[in-house]
Design a protein around this motif. Structure first.
Motif, PDB file in Angstrom:
ATOM      1  N   LYS A  62     -29.593   4.483  71.628  1.00 19.21           N
ATOM      2  CA  LYS A  62     -29.410   2.678  72.126  1.00 19.21           C
ATOM      3  C   LYS A  62     -30.222   2.984  70.408  1.00 19.21           C
ATOM      4  N   ALA A  63     -30.755   3.238  69.843  1.00 19.15           N
ATOM      5  CA  ALA A  63     -31.158   2.508  68.092  1.00 19.15           C
ATOM      6  C   ALA A  63     -30.041   3.573  67.774  1.00 19.15           C
ATOM      7  N   LEU A  64     -28.929   3.988  67.311  1.00 21.58           N
ATOM      8  CA  LEU A  64     -28.298   4.890  66.649  1.00 21.58           C
ATOM      9  C   LEU A  64     -27.069   3.340  67.152  1.00 21.58           C
ATOM     10  N   GLY A  65     -26.643   2.585  68.453  1.00 22.63           N
ATOM     11  CA  GLY A  65     -25.794   1.247  68.916  1.00 22.63           C
ATOM     12  C   GLY A  65     -25.159   1.891  69.530  1.00 22.63           C
ATOM     13  N   PHE A  66     -25.317   3.087  70.377  1.00 23.88           N
ATOM     14  CA  PHE A  66     -24.859   2.761  71.660  1.00 23.88           C
ATOM     15  C   PHE A  66     -24.913   2.205  72.831  1.00 23.88           C
ATOM     16  N   LYS A  67     -23.563   1.567  73.407  1.00 22.12           N
ATOM     17  CA  LYS A  67     -23.978   0.287  74.165  1.00 22.12           C
ATOM     18  C   LYS A  67     -24.693   1.395  75.860  1.00 22.12           C
ATOM     19  N   GLU A  68     -25.308   0.510  77.097  1.00 21.83           N
ATOM     20  CA  GLU A  68     -25.649   1.571  78.058  1.00 21.83           C
ATOM     21  C   GLU A  68     -24.671   0.689  79.140  1.00 21.83           C
TER      22      GLU A  68
END
Length: 83
Positions: A62-68
């Motif tokens: 999540k911190a790296l920008g991946f979405k759930e």
């Protein structure tokens, strides 16, 4: 408990069970540091994530920008086909 969490619990349990059975049958020796400790760590993490919902790798992603992922079945009019 959700299906995803139950899958994590079962997966973690099976990983840990395989290590215990291998130790008991003498196929491996967990008393010596090996890469099998990584397997044990992954199994424990899966197992605890199923109960607590806390997953350290998910926080990193999540911190790296991946979405759930979203549940497509709950947002569409054709949700009857998702059951």
């Amino acid at each position: 408990m959700t299906v995803n969490r139950m899958v994590s619990v079962i997966a973690g349990f099976m990983v840990l069970l395989s290590l215990v059975l291998a130790q008991l049958t003498g196929q491996i020796d967990l008393l010596h540091p090996t890469w099998l400790w990584l397997t044990a760590f992954v199994g424990l993490n899966l197992f605890q994530m199923g109960f607590t919902g806390y997953c350290p790798p998910a926080k990193v992603f999540k911190a790296l920008g991946f979405k759930e992922a979203t549940n497509a079945c709950s947002t569409t009019a054709s949700s009857k086909s998702c059951r």
